[in-house]
Design an enzyme around this catalytic site. Structure first.
Site, short mmCIF file in Angstrom:
data_model
loop_
_atom_site.label_atom_id
_atom_site.label_comp_id
_atom_site.label_asym_id
_atom_site.label_seq_id
_atom_site.Cartn_x
_atom_site.Cartn_y
_atom_site.Cartn_z
N ASN A 1 0.87 -1.18 0.00
CA ASN A 1 0.00 0.00 0.00
C ASN A 1 0.91 1.23 0.00
O ASN A 1 1.48 1.58 1.02
CB ASN A 1 -0.88 -0.03 1.26
CG ASN A 1 -1.72 1.23 1.41
OD1 ASN A 1 -1.83 2.01 0.47
ND2 ASN A 1 -2.30 1.42 2.59
N LYS B 1 0.08 4.22 -0.28
CA LYS B 1 -0.60 5.40 0.28
C LYS B 1 -0.37 6.60 -0.65
O LYS B 1 -0.30 6.42 -1.85
CB LYS B 1 -0.12 5.68 1.71
CG LYS B 1 -0.14 4.43 2.58
CD LYS B 1 0.03 4.72 4.03
CE LYS B 1 0.22 3.41 4.78
NZ LYS B 1 0.08 3.56 6.21
N HIS C 1 -9.51 0.75 5.07
CA HIS C 1 -8.23 1.05 5.73
C HIS C 1 -8.49 2.02 6.89
O HIS C 1 -9.30 2.93 6.78
CB HIS C 1 -7.24 1.64 4.73
CG HIS C 1 -5.84 1.68 5.26
ND1 HIS C 1 -5.42 2.62 6.16
CD2 HIS C 1 -4.79 0.86 5.02
CE1 HIS C 1 -4.15 2.38 6.46
NE2 HIS C 1 -3.74 1.31 5.79
N GLU D 1 -6.91 4.48 7.90
CA GLU D 1 -6.72 5.90 7.58
C GLU D 1 -7.97 6.46 6.90
O GLU D 1 -8.32 7.63 7.10
CB GLU D 1 -5.47 6.08 6.70
CG GLU D 1 -4.20 5.86 7.53
CD GLU D 1 -3.00 5.40 6.74
OE1 GLU D 1 -2.99 5.48 5.49
OE2 GLU D 1 -2.04 4.91 7.38
N GLU E 1 -5.35 -5.28 10.66
CA GLU E 1 -4.34 -4.24 10.87
C GLU E 1 -4.64 -3.50 12.17
O GLU E 1 -5.48 -2.59 12.19
CB GLU E 1 -4.40 -3.23 9.72
CG GLU E 1 -4.11 -3.83 8.36
CD GLU E 1 -3.51 -2.81 7.41
OE1 GLU E 1 -2.43 -3.06 6.90
OE2 GLU E 1 -4.12 -1.74 7.22
N GLY F 1 2.32 2.15 10.73
CA GLY F 1 3.24 3.27 10.56
C GLY F 1 3.91 3.72 11.84
O GLY F 1 4.53 4.79 11.89
N SER G 1 3.44 -2.23 10.44
CA SER G 1 4.90 -2.20 10.63
C SER G 1 5.55 -3.55 10.35
O SER G 1 6.51 -3.95 11.02
CB SER G 1 5.26 -1.70 12.04
OG SER G 1 4.78 -0.37 12.21
#
Ligand code: PEP
Length: 254
Positions: A9, A11, A98, A100, A170, A176, A216
């Site tokens: 991904n 992003k 996701h 985010e 996730e 991240g 991560s």
């Protein structure tokens, strides 16, 4: 039998040329590594998608995914992109749910269930993300959170429709941040997810569902994570931007 998958991904990273170079490097490095039941999926920003489709190599299991699509088929939605447009450009996968998107764009479970429907209707396979925040884990409600995300986002699907879904667990606290769930923590919740799917759709569907770990993941921890019984690969953010790291993670599928 379920597939082993590493999905990247990107992003909102990589300008047009650097994205194409990164993709070509990855394809060249992994061409001889990926076996029959393994897939690599690169989820780039929209500007790269069609060019990456052209750069794919015949016979190599590398596929292209988007990072979002709109819930409606078409219309007056300035700045948005439809599932049908993605499909027409040769895209085969789309990340939905996701954290985010859930956090910064306030995408609700209800909205996500509509996006899933539209993606499937147009022949895109969703990589559907679920996972708890740190507060939820500390409150020991992570199993409930993940179960509710599954039920609200996906469990309206028929078993046949569900078989096109790739799941990605996730934990939000690991994305991240450099913090990774331990292989045991990840395995525990992946096994739970598979159990919930079995209760809804039966053991065969559960056994055939690919469940990726994301958060991560890097070349150092990928082996330990991917060797867990219910972890079928990874959804990779930061490390997918470096061809060597991404390739080393792909090699950990073996
Ligand atoms: C992600 O964005 O899906 C992700 C897992 O990111 P990272 O690998 O950077 O934690």
């Amino acid at each position: 039998m379920r597939k082993k998958i590493v999905a990247g991904n990107w992003k909102m990273n990589q300008d047009y040329q650097s994205g194409l170079s990164l993709f070509s490097e990855v394809v060249n490095m992994v061409s001889d590594e990926i076996t029959g039941d393994q897939l690599v999926i690169v989820c780039s920003p929209f500007i790269h998608l069609n060019s990456l489709v052209q750069l794919k190599k015949a016979g190599v299991n590398v596929f292209i995914g988007a990072q979002n699509c709109h819930q409606e088929e078409s219309g007056a939605y300035t700045g948005e992109i439809s599932a049908q447009m993605l499909k027409s450009a040769g895209v085969e996968y789309v990340i939905l749910g996701h954290s985010e998107r859930r956090q910064y764009f306030e995408e609700s479970d209800e909205l996500l269930s509509k996006k899933v429907n539209t993606a499937l209707k147009n022949g895109l396979k969703p990589i559907f993300c679920i996972g708890e925040t740190l507060t939820e884990r500390n409150a020991s409600i992570h199993f409930d959170v993940v179960k509710a995300q599954l039920e609200k986002g996906l469990f309206h699907l028929s078993a046949e429709e569900f078989s096109s879904i790739i799941l990605a667990y996730e934990p939000v606290w690991a994305i991240g941040t450099g913090l990774t769930a331990t292989p045991e923590q990840a395995q525990e919740i992946h096994a739970f997810i598979r159990k919930i799917i079995a209760e809804k759709y039966g053991q065969q569907v559960a056994d055939d569902t690919t469940i990726l770990y994301g958060g991560s993941c890097n070349p150092k921890n990928a082996n330990d994570l991917f060797s867990q019984a219910d972890i079928d690969g990874g959804l990779i953010g930061g490390a997918s931007l470096k061809s060597r790291d991404f390739t080393d993670i792909i090699k950990a599928l073996n």
